[in-house]
Design an enzyme around this catalytic site. Structure first.
Site, mmCIF file in Angstrom:
data_model
loop_
_atom_site.group_PDB
_atom_site.id
_atom_site.type_symbol
_atom_site.label_atom_id
_atom_site.label_comp_id
_atom_site.label_asym_id
_atom_site.label_seq_id
_atom_site.Cartn_x
_atom_site.Cartn_y
_atom_site.Cartn_z
ATOM 1 N N HIS A 193 -34.463 12.690 -32.142
ATOM 2 C CA HIS A 193 -34.307 13.077 -30.748
ATOM 3 C C HIS A 193 -33.348 14.246 -30.668
ATOM 4 C CE1 HIS A 193 -35.791 8.923 -30.534
ATOM 5 N NE2 HIS A 193 -36.552 9.465 -29.620
ATOM 6 N N ARG B 58 -43.907 -3.733 -32.584
ATOM 7 C CA ARG B 58 -44.703 -3.814 -31.364
ATOM 8 C C ARG B 58 -45.777 -4.868 -31.544
ATOM 9 N NH1 ARG B 58 -45.316 2.582 -30.309
ATOM 10 N NH2 ARG B 58 -43.103 3.049 -30.518
ATOM 11 N N GLN C 91 -40.808 4.786 -38.029
ATOM 12 C CA GLN C 91 -41.078 6.140 -37.527
ATOM 13 C C GLN C 91 -40.128 7.129 -38.180
ATOM 14 O OE1 GLN C 91 -40.292 5.242 -33.348
ATOM 15 N NE2 GLN C 91 -42.448 5.620 -32.920
ATOM 16 N N ASP D 183 -38.406 9.331 -36.918
ATOM 17 C CA ASP D 183 -38.048 9.673 -35.556
ATOM 18 C C ASP D 183 -36.879 10.650 -35.501
ATOM 19 O OD1 ASP D 183 -38.615 9.417 -32.942
ATOM 20 O OD2 ASP D 183 -37.959 7.334 -32.735
ATOM 21 N N CYS E 40 -35.577 5.534 -29.278
ATOM 22 C CA CYS E 40 -34.947 6.462 -28.326
ATOM 23 C C CYS E 40 -33.757 5.866 -27.567
ATOM 24 C CB CYS E 40 -35.958 7.018 -27.332
ATOM 25 S SG CYS E 40 -37.664 6.738 -27.712
ATOM 26 N N LYS F 102 -45.942 17.875 -23.252
ATOM 27 C CA LYS F 102 -45.891 17.638 -24.698
ATOM 28 C C LYS F 102 -46.884 18.505 -25.457
ATOM 29 C CE LYS F 102 -49.153 13.841 -24.579
ATOM 30 N NZ LYS F 102 -49.667 12.656 -25.218
ATOM 31 N N HIS G 283 -38.509 14.240 -28.073
ATOM 32 C CA HIS G 283 -38.866 13.240 -29.088
ATOM 33 C C HIS G 283 -39.822 13.921 -30.051
ATOM 34 C CE1 HIS G 283 -38.110 9.837 -26.122
ATOM 35 N NE2 HIS G 283 -38.383 10.817 -25.311
HETATM 36 ZN ZN LIG Z 1 -38.303 8.764 -28.800
#
Ligand SMILES: [Zn+2]
Ligand SMILES: [Zn+2]
Length: 646
Positions: free
Chosen positions: A388, A366, A384, A386, A337, A472, A518
Site C-alpha cells: 500500500h 476468505r 498476497q 501486497d 489493507c 484502477k 493498493h
Molecule cells: Zn489493499
C-alpha cells in the site's frame, strides 16, 4: 435519413429503418459475409434490427468478443430446441453465452442426460443449424408471454417474466422454436457449422441451493469445423498443463482433507520456488523504495467494521473467533489493507516524508464454498504480494508510473509477453455513487491514463467500471494457450484513508488526507504459481526452476567425479542434484526429462578424464561435452536473458 457514426469516427447517411446489415453492405462484401451481430448506441441489436435514429453503430464478426458471445448465445437456442425435440416435456430456464461457449439450465423432468447422449444431441443441433433458420425477434405483451409459458407448465420462465416490465418483453423465434430473450443473435442458424457439448453438471435455479436442482449442459460452437478441431486440441493441451496435475508431478504442493479444503500445503520444492519469487519481488521493491512490514493473521472485528470489510463480507466470511475469557472477537484477516492503515497511523507524517510504501507478503483468509474451490486458483487461505502506497494527490502520477514499471518488470522476468491493460473510470453521469472529491478523481484518472500512455501500454478505457472508492488499472495477461488471466491490479483508494482518518501535514501546515494505492503484481502467490505452471507447462524460467541441472553418472564408478561436479556447480550457485542410482543412463535421462529439469549433465569415463560434462538440454537434446566453466557461463547467459535487474 439517419446519420450513422462508425467506430472509426466516419459518419454516413442512411434511409430510416436501414439495418446494421444494410450498413455492412455499404462498406464491403467481405463484411456482409462476416458480420454476425451489432451494437447500436451501446445496446445489443440484431443485424436485421431497423435503425430509426442517429447513433453509433459497431458491427461485430467472429473475431470480436461480442461476435462470439452472440454466436454462442444463438447456439444455446439451437441446443434448447434439440433438447425439446429429444426430451419432450423438458423445461427451459436460462441459456447464456459464457467465456468459452454457452450453457443452458434445464429441468429434465423424468429424463436424464449423460455424456453418452452428447452425439445424439449434437447431431440434432447440426440438423437444425443446416436449416438456415433466421432468428426473428418480436415484442410480446406480458399477458401473452405469461400465457405462452403457463401453457408449457414452465414455472421458471413464468418467474422470469413476472419480474419484467410490460412493454419490454421480447421473444426470439427460429424454425419451430420460441424462447424468451432480450436479443443479440447471429442472422441465421446456418452460420453454426460445428458444435460440441462439453459437459453436464448440476445447477440450482437462480444459483440458490434451496431452490430446485436443474441440469446444466455446457457446449461450444464454431463457424468452421477446423476451429472446433483447434479448440479441442487446446483443451487437450490445457489438461496436460493443469496446474493440479503438474503440481503433484513436480512435487510443489498438496492438499490434505485433514488440514482442510482449500488450504494448500507447500512441499519443499514448491516452498523454495515461492521463496525465490518472493525474494525476486522484494529485491525490486527495495530498489523502488518499498519498506517491508509484518502484520498478524487475525484482527479485531472492530478493525474490519472500520474498514467496511465486515459490512461487505462479514456474513459470507469465516465467523469471528472468540477469546475464552475477555469475550473479544477476532476475524481471520480477509485483507491486509486495514492493518497497513494502522501502521501508517502509528505516527504523524509531514508531506515531505511521503510517499510511504508498505509491502508485506500477507496471508489472508476468505471463505469460499467448497464447490467453488479449485486447485491453487480458488483457495481459502492465500498469500498476497501486497503493498500500500500512501501519497499526496500530487504524487499519484509518479507513483502510478513506478508501479507500472514494477508490474512490467515482473511480467518480463516471468515470460508473460502478451498482455493488455484496462483503465476503469467512474461514470460521470452518476457522481453520487463515488467517494472523494471531483478534483481528486480527475487527478487520479488523468494520472492513470497518463501513466498508461507514457509506458506505452496497450489499454482500453472502461467508463463506469471504477470501484466506488477509486479508479484502477488492471492487466490482462494471455498465457501460452491464449487464455486470459487478470494479473497486477493497481487500485486508487479514497475510502480507507477517510475511514481510518489518515492524514499528513501539508506545506500549508494543515492536515490533509493521503491517497492510498493498493497493488499486487502477482495477485497471490498461490494463483500466480498456478498460472505460471499452466503458462510454462512446468518449464519455469531458468532462474526460478527448483533444479537447474541434474548430474547423471553412467555407472557407480563415476560417483566421485559426479560429486565433484556437484560441488563446483553449488559453488557457482547453480541448483543441481546427482542421480547415482544403479540404473541405465537411458532411464535416468527419461526421468530427468519427465521432471522437466532444464540441463542433464552426463558423466562417465571420457568426461572424468577430460574434466568435462556432456550436456543435454531438456526438450532439445545433446549440446556436447564442455567444461564446468563453460556450463556456468551458459546458465548465466540464459538467466540474464529473462531476468534483468530492476
Ligand atoms: Zn489493499
Ligand atoms: Zn436469445
Amino acid at each position: 435519413m439517419i446519420k450513422i457514426t462508425l467506430p472509426d469516427g466516419s459518419v454516413k447517411e442512411f434511409e430510416k429503418n436501414s439495418t446494421p446489415m444494410d450498413v455492412a453492405k455499404s462498406i464491403s462484401h467481405g463484411l456482409v459475409r462476416n458480420v454476425i451481430s451489432a451494437s447500436f448506441n451501446s445496446e445489443t441489436v440484431e443485424t436485421v434490427t431497423p435503425l430509426t435514429t442517429d447513433g453509433n453503430l459497431t458491427l461485430y464478426t467472429w473475431n470480436d468478443e461480442q461476435g462470439k458471445k452472440a454466436f454462442w448465445h444463438s447456439t444455446s437456442h439451437i441446443m434448447a430446441q434439440a433438447l425439446e425435440e429429444l426430451y419432450p416435456g423438458v423445461k427451459l430456464t436460462i441459456g447464456p453465452a459464457i467465456d468459452n461457449g454457452f450453457y443452458y439450465d434445464v429441468d429434465l423432468g423424468e429424463h436424464n442426460i449423460s455424456e453418452k447422449d452428447f452425439p445424439k444431441i449434437e447431431g440434432k443441433m447440426l440438423e437444425i443449424a443446416r436449416g438456415k433458420h433466421d432468428y426473428k425477434m418480436r415484442a410480446v405483451s406480458k399477458v401473452e408471454a405469461l400465457d405462452f409459458y403457463k401453457k408449457q407448465n414452465n414455472p421458471f420462465k413464468v418467474e422470469l417474466i413476472e419480474n419484467l416490465e410490460d412493454g419490454t418483453i421480447t421473444f426470439c423465434d427460429h424454425d419451430t422454436f420460441t424462447d424468451l430473450c432480450r436479443g443479440g443473435h447471429i442472422p441465421n442458424t446456418g452460420i453454426v457449422k460445428a458444435v460440441k457439448l462439453l459437459s453436464v453438471a448440476g445447477a440450482y435455479w437462480r444459483g440458490d441451493e434451496n431452490k430446485q436442482q436443474l441440469t446444466r449442459v455446457y457446449g461450444i460452437s464454431f463457424p468452421k469445423q477446423k476451429d472446433l478441431k483447434a479448440y479441442l486440441e487446446l483443451l487437450e493441451e490445457a489438461k496436460k498443463r493443469d496446474h493440479r496435475k503438474l503440481g503433484k508431478e513436480l512435487e510443489l504442493f498438496t492438499f490434505s482433507q485433514k488440514v482442510g479444503q482449500g488450504l494448500p500445503l507447500w512441499l519443499p520444492k514448491g516452498a523454495a520456488l515461492r521463496e525465490r519469487l518472493e525474494n525476486f519481488l522484494k529485491k525490486a521493491q527495495k530498489k523502488a523504495g518499498y519498506e517491508q512490514v509484518v502484520s498478524p493473521h487475525i484482527g479485531q472485528k472492530e478493525l474490519y467494521v472500520t474498514s467496511g470489510h465486515y459490512a461487505k463480507y462479514g456474513e459470507d466470511s469465516f465467523q469471528p473467533i472468540h477469546t475464552p475469557k475477555e469475550d473479544e472477537e477476532f476475524l481471520l484477516k480477509p485483507m491486509n489493507c486495514p492493518h497497513h492503515c494502522e501502521i501508517y497511523n502509528a505516527r504523524p507524517w509531514s508531506y515531505k516524508e511521503l510517499p510511504k510504501r508498505y509491502a508485506e507478503f500477507g496471508t489472508v483468509y476468505r471463505y469460499e464454498q467448497s464447490g467453488e474451490l479449485h486447485g491453487l486458483t480458488r483457495v481459502r487461505g492465500f498469500t498476497q504480494d501486497d503493498a500500500h502506497i500512501f501519497c499526496t494527490p500530487d504524487q499519484l502520477d509518479e507513483e502510478f508510473k513506478n508501479v507500472i514499471d514494477l508490474v512490467l518488470y515482473v511480467f518480463g522476468s516471468l515470460g508473460f509477453e502478451n498482455f493488455t491493460a484496462q483503465v476503469s473510470l467512474r461514470d460521470p453521469e452518476d457522481p453520487d455513487k463515488y467517494i472523494g472529491s471531483d478534483e481528486n478523481w480527475e487527478k487520479a484518472e488523468s494520472a492513470i491514463i497518463n501513466a498508461a500512455k507514457e509506458k506505452g501500454l496497450n489499454y482500453v478505457i472502461e467508463t463506469g467500471e471504477a470501484a466506488f472508492y477509486g479508479p484502477k488499472l488492471d492487466f490482462m495477461v494471455k498465457d501460452a494457450l491464449g487464455r486470459s488471466w487478470q494479473l497486477g491490479t493497481i487500485q486508487v483508494d479514497y475510502n480507507l484513508p477517510e475511514r481510518f482518518d489518515l492524514n499528513y501535514k501539508g506545506s500549508d501546515d494543515k492536515l490533509h488526507r493521503p491517497v492510498m494505492i493498493h497493488r499486487a503484481p502477482f495477485g497471490s502467490m498461490e494463483r500466480f504459481v498456478a498460472i505460471l505452471l499452466e503458462h510454462t507447462a512446468g518449464n519455469f524460467p531458468l532462474w526460478l526452476m527448483p533444479e537447474q541441472a541434474i548430474i547423471l553418472s553412467i555407472s557407480e564408478k563415476y560417483e566421485k567425479y559426479a560429486e565433484k561436479v556437484l560441488n563446483l556447480l553449488e559453488n557457482n550457485e547453480i541448483r543441481a542434484l546427482v542421480d547415482n542410482r544403479n540404473e541405465t543412463i537411458g532411464k535416468k535421462i527419461r526421468e530427468a526429462e519427465m521432471n522437466k529439469i532444464p540441463f542433464m549433465l552426463i558423466v562417465g569415463e571420457n568426461e572424468e578424464k577430460d574434466d568435462t560434462i556432456s550436456v543435454r538440454k531438456h526438450g532439445e537434446g545433446d549440446i556436447g561435452a564442455i567444461t564446468i566453466n563453460e556450463f556456468t557461463d551458459l546458465i548465466n547467459t540464459e538467466i540474464n536473458r529473462t531476468l534483468k535487474t530492476f
